[in-house]
Scaffold this motif. Sequence first.
Motif, PDB file in Angstrom:
ATOM      1  N   GLN A  59      42.704  43.317  50.577  1.00 46.32           N
ATOM      2  CA  GLN A  59      44.063  43.000  51.003  1.00 46.32           C
ATOM      3  C   GLN A  59      44.049  41.995  52.151  1.00 46.32           C
ATOM      4  O   GLN A  59      44.843  41.053  52.172  1.00 46.32           O
ATOM      5  N   GLN A  60      43.134  42.179  53.086  1.00 47.79           N
ATOM      6  CA  GLN A  60      43.030  41.242  54.206  1.00 47.79           C
ATOM      7  C   GLN A  60      42.614  39.852  53.738  1.00 47.79           C
ATOM      8  O   GLN A  60      43.056  38.845  54.293  1.00 47.79           O
ATOM      9  N   ALA A  78      38.362  52.825  49.559  1.00 51.98           N
ATOM     10  CA  ALA A  78      39.608  52.465  50.247  1.00 51.98           C
ATOM     11  C   ALA A  78      39.338  51.366  51.280  1.00 51.98           C
ATOM     12  O   ALA A  78      40.147  50.433  51.414  1.00 51.98           O
ATOM     13  N   ARG A  79      38.232  51.446  51.963  1.00 52.82           N
ATOM     14  CA  ARG A  79      37.863  50.417  52.937  1.00 52.82           C
ATOM     15  C   ARG A  79      37.687  49.061  52.239  1.00 52.82           C
ATOM     16  O   ARG A  79      38.160  48.033  52.707  1.00 52.82           O
ATOM     17  N   GLU A 124      36.594  57.067  50.781  1.00 55.65           N
ATOM     18  CA  GLU A 124      36.746  56.306  52.021  1.00 55.65           C
ATOM     19  C   GLU A 124      36.121  54.918  51.894  1.00 55.65           C
ATOM     20  O   GLU A 124      36.700  53.924  52.342  1.00 55.65           O
ATOM     21  N   ASP A 146      48.486  51.050  47.719  1.00 57.66           N
ATOM     22  CA  ASP A 146      48.030  51.999  48.731  1.00 57.66           C
ATOM     23  C   ASP A 146      46.528  52.208  48.530  1.00 57.66           C
ATOM     24  O   ASP A 146      46.117  52.814  47.524  1.00 57.66           O
ATOM     25  N   PRO A 147      45.686  51.710  49.435  1.00 55.67           N
ATOM     26  CA  PRO A 147      44.240  51.803  49.241  1.00 55.67           C
ATOM     27  C   PRO A 147      43.724  53.233  49.094  1.00 55.67           C
ATOM     28  O   PRO A 147      42.822  53.490  48.301  1.00 55.67           O
ATOM     29  N   ASP A 148      44.292  54.166  49.853  1.00 57.62           N
ATOM     30  CA  ASP A 148      43.816  55.553  49.772  1.00 57.62           C
ATOM     31  C   ASP A 148      44.151  56.176  48.416  1.00 57.62           C
ATOM     32  O   ASP A 148      43.312  56.836  47.807  1.00 57.62           O
ATOM     33  N   LEU A 208      39.080  48.146  49.448  1.00 58.56           N
ATOM     34  CA  LEU A 208      40.400  47.689  49.017  1.00 58.56           C
ATOM     35  C   LEU A 208      41.177  47.080  50.182  1.00 58.56           C
ATOM     36  O   LEU A 208      41.856  46.058  50.024  1.00 58.56           O
ATOM     37  N   ARG A 209      41.057  47.661  51.368  1.00 55.81           N
ATOM     38  CA  ARG A 209      41.724  47.101  52.553  1.00 55.81           C
ATOM     39  C   ARG A 209      41.168  45.710  52.869  1.00 55.81           C
ATOM     40  O   ARG A 209      41.919  44.801  53.238  1.00 55.81           O
ATOM     41  N   GLU A 210      39.861  45.560  52.724  1.00 54.91           N
ATOM     42  CA  GLU A 210      39.247  44.241  52.942  1.00 54.91           C
ATOM     43  C   GLU A 210      39.777  43.234  51.926  1.00 54.91           C
ATOM     44  O   GLU A 210      40.040  42.077  52.283  1.00 54.91           O
ATOM     45  N   GLY A 227      49.267  43.682  48.836  1.00 52.73           N
ATOM     46  CA  GLY A 227      49.538  44.607  49.932  1.00 52.73           C
ATOM     47  C   GLY A 227      50.415  45.774  49.505  1.00 52.73           C
ATOM     48  O   GLY A 227      50.599  46.725  50.257  1.00 52.73           O
TER      49      GLY A 227
END
Length: 87
Positions: free
Chosen positions: A35-36, A28-29, A25, A45-47, A31-33, A42
Amino acid sequence: MQAAAADPRHPAHGYMLERYRVGTEAFARALREMQQDGTLSGQIDPDAAATMFFALADGLPARWLIDPAIDMAAQLEDAWRRYAGDN
């Protein structure tokens, strides 16, 4: 401990489940940051990536125990460059 904890009756089973959950988790968080921030595609898939890289980071030490010539950090960095397209 990982292999033994695969058995739900093993005392470390709950610990290992939680360790993987928290670790993936958090990754993945991150990785999302990325991407932002525009530093990671994009299309990733971060998960799925977090699960895969957490497994790689856990598996490399087992290989290293058998063959200490393995450079674990270099292997992770190479996998990341190939996966994320950062050549």
